[in-house]
Each structure stands twice: as structure tokens, then as C-alpha cells.
Design a protein around this motif. Structure first.
Motif, short mmCIF file in Angstrom:
data_model
loop_
_atom_site.label_atom_id
_atom_site.label_comp_id
_atom_site.label_asym_id
_atom_site.label_seq_id
_atom_site.Cartn_x
_atom_site.Cartn_y
_atom_site.Cartn_z
N GLU A 1 9.63 -8.33 -0.06
CA GLU A 1 9.31 -7.17 -0.88
C GLU A 1 9.92 -5.91 -0.28
N ALA A 2 10.15 -4.92 -1.12
CA ALA A 2 10.72 -3.67 -0.65
C ALA A 2 9.64 -2.69 -0.20
N ARG A 3 8.40 -3.01 -0.46
CA ARG A 3 7.31 -2.13 -0.02
C ARG A 3 7.03 -2.46 1.45
N ALA A 4 7.46 -1.58 2.32
CA ALA A 4 7.34 -1.84 3.76
C ALA A 4 6.83 -0.59 4.47
N GLY A 5 6.07 -0.80 5.53
CA GLY A 5 5.65 0.29 6.39
C GLY A 5 4.55 1.17 5.84
N ASP A 6 3.82 0.71 4.83
CA ASP A 6 2.78 1.58 4.27
C ASP A 6 1.37 1.01 4.41
N ASN A 7 1.18 0.04 5.28
CA ASN A 7 -0.14 -0.48 5.60
C ASN A 7 -0.86 -1.07 4.39
N HIS A 8 -0.17 -1.90 3.62
CA HIS A 8 -0.84 -2.58 2.52
C HIS A 8 -0.99 -4.06 2.86
N HIS A 9 -1.79 -4.73 2.07
CA HIS A 9 -2.09 -6.14 2.32
C HIS A 9 -1.74 -6.94 1.07
N HIS A 10 -2.11 -8.22 1.07
CA HIS A 10 -1.75 -9.09 -0.05
C HIS A 10 -2.93 -9.93 -0.53
N LEU A 11 -2.94 -10.17 -1.82
CA LEU A 11 -3.91 -11.02 -2.49
C LEU A 11 -3.12 -12.21 -3.02
N VAL A 12 -3.49 -13.43 -2.62
CA VAL A 12 -2.70 -14.61 -2.95
C VAL A 12 -3.58 -15.66 -3.66
N CYS A 13 -3.08 -16.21 -4.75
CA CYS A 13 -3.76 -17.30 -5.44
C CYS A 13 -3.52 -18.60 -4.68
N ARG A 14 -4.60 -19.29 -4.33
CA ARG A 14 -4.49 -20.55 -3.59
C ARG A 14 -3.82 -21.65 -4.41
N SER A 15 -3.87 -21.52 -5.71
CA SER A 15 -3.34 -22.58 -6.57
C SER A 15 -1.87 -22.41 -6.90
N CYS A 16 -1.51 -21.26 -7.48
CA CYS A 16 -0.13 -21.07 -7.95
C CYS A 16 0.73 -20.21 -7.01
N GLY A 17 0.09 -19.52 -6.05
CA GLY A 17 0.85 -18.69 -5.12
C GLY A 17 1.13 -17.29 -5.60
N GLU A 18 0.65 -16.92 -6.78
CA GLU A 18 0.85 -15.56 -7.28
C GLU A 18 0.38 -14.58 -6.20
N THR A 19 1.19 -13.56 -5.94
CA THR A 19 0.91 -12.63 -4.84
C THR A 19 0.95 -11.20 -5.35
N HIS A 20 -0.06 -10.43 -4.97
CA HIS A 20 -0.16 -9.03 -5.38
C HIS A 20 -0.36 -8.15 -4.16
N ASP A 21 0.14 -6.92 -4.23
CA ASP A 21 -0.13 -5.94 -3.19
C ASP A 21 -1.55 -5.41 -3.35
N VAL A 22 -2.20 -5.16 -2.22
CA VAL A 22 -3.53 -4.57 -2.19
C VAL A 22 -3.48 -3.44 -1.17
N ASP A 23 -3.81 -2.24 -1.60
CA ASP A 23 -3.85 -1.12 -0.66
C ASP A 23 -4.94 -1.35 0.37
#
Length: 149
Positions: A82-104
Motif C-alpha cells: 500500500e502507498a499509505r505509509a508512516g501514518d500509524n494506521h492498522h489493518h482489519l483483515v477477513c479471516r475467510s477471503c483476506g479482504e483488508t482495510h485500513d483502520v486509523d
């Protein structure tokens, strides 16, 4: 993001501007799905730039080293970028399909770098937090499968 803005970001980070770096950084900047390298290559090829798998890895690593990209390494899965770097965010990941979202970060900017306890003299420079669960699509699929039984 337009090409001139991508070129400026590369120059500001001290990187030479090349067609492959522009194409990869642009693909990552426009992505919200945290693509794997093979997906980055598909998007770069769609923009008209030819690139090998090794070149894609090399560019992604150069962007990471210059703090223009971040590599996300989830257990049992290929690295994502991802291009979002250095801003102290985390990730939310689906255990089944792997869909990944940014979480502040719920704690704000830097508090994640202040753990409740750490060995004396240990200097933290990065924290990775991953929230795991099931996305709404996978939850619905699970309910359909359960009701079909």
C-alpha cells in the motif's frame, strides 16, 4: 493521482524517476485493496508499462525503503502493498477471503509506540496491529451455508 504528482513524490524521497516506479507508485496510490505483487503487475501492465515479477518486487522494496509504500505481511498469505505509509494506521483483515482495510489508530498518532511494558533500552520504531474477523460478505455466505444444512 496524476503522473507529475507521483514524479514529485519520488524525487522528494530521493528516488530516480523511472516509468516502472511511477507506474507502481501510482497503482498503489490508487488502490484501496492492498494488492499482492501479482495484482500490482496486472495494474501496471494495464497502464501500458511492461514489468517482470522481479522488477515489481524491486520497485516495491525501493518504495518501502523510501517510506513511500508499506509491505503488509499477514500469516500464511503473500505480502500485500500500500502507498499509505508512516501514518500509524492498522489493518482489519477477513479471516475467510483476506479482504483488508485500513483502520486509523484508536489511540491517535504515536501512543502505539508507547507500550505499557517493554524491556529497558528497547527502542520501538514501528508497531503493527491487525484486527481479524469476517467481512459482511463472508458472514452472509456462512449464514447461507448454515441455513442450507
Amino acid at each position: 493521482m496524476d503522473v507529475a504528482a507521483v514524479e514529485d513524490r519520488l524525487r522528494s524521497a530521493g528516488l530516480r524517476v523511472t516509468a516502472s516506479r511511477v507506474a507502481v507508485l501510482r497503482a498503489l496510490t490508487e488502490s484501496r485493496d492492498h494488492p499482492r505483487v501479482d495484482q500490482v503487475i496486472e495494474r501496471v501492465h494495464a497502464s501500458g508499462v511492461s514489468m517482470s515479477k522481479q522488477a515489481a518486487y524491486d520497485v516495491c522494496e525501493a518504495l518501502r525503503a523510501a517510506a513511500l509504500a508499506q509491505r503488509i505481511e499477514l500469516p500464511g498469505a503473500p505480502a500485500r502493498w500500500e502507498a499509505r505509509a508512516g501514518d500509524n494506521h492498522h489493518h482489519l483483515v477477513c479471516r475467510s477471503c483476506g479482504e483488508t482495510h485500513d483502520v486509523d489508530c484508536a489511540a491517535g498518532q504515536a501512543p502505539c509506540l508507547d507500550p505499557v511494558s517493554a524491556p529497558p533500552g528497547f527502542a520501538l520504531d514501528e508497531v503493527e496491529v491487525t484486527y481479524w474477523g469476517l467481512c459482511s460478505s463472508c458472514q452472509a455466505q456462512t449464514r447461507r451455508e448454515e441455513s442450507a444444512r
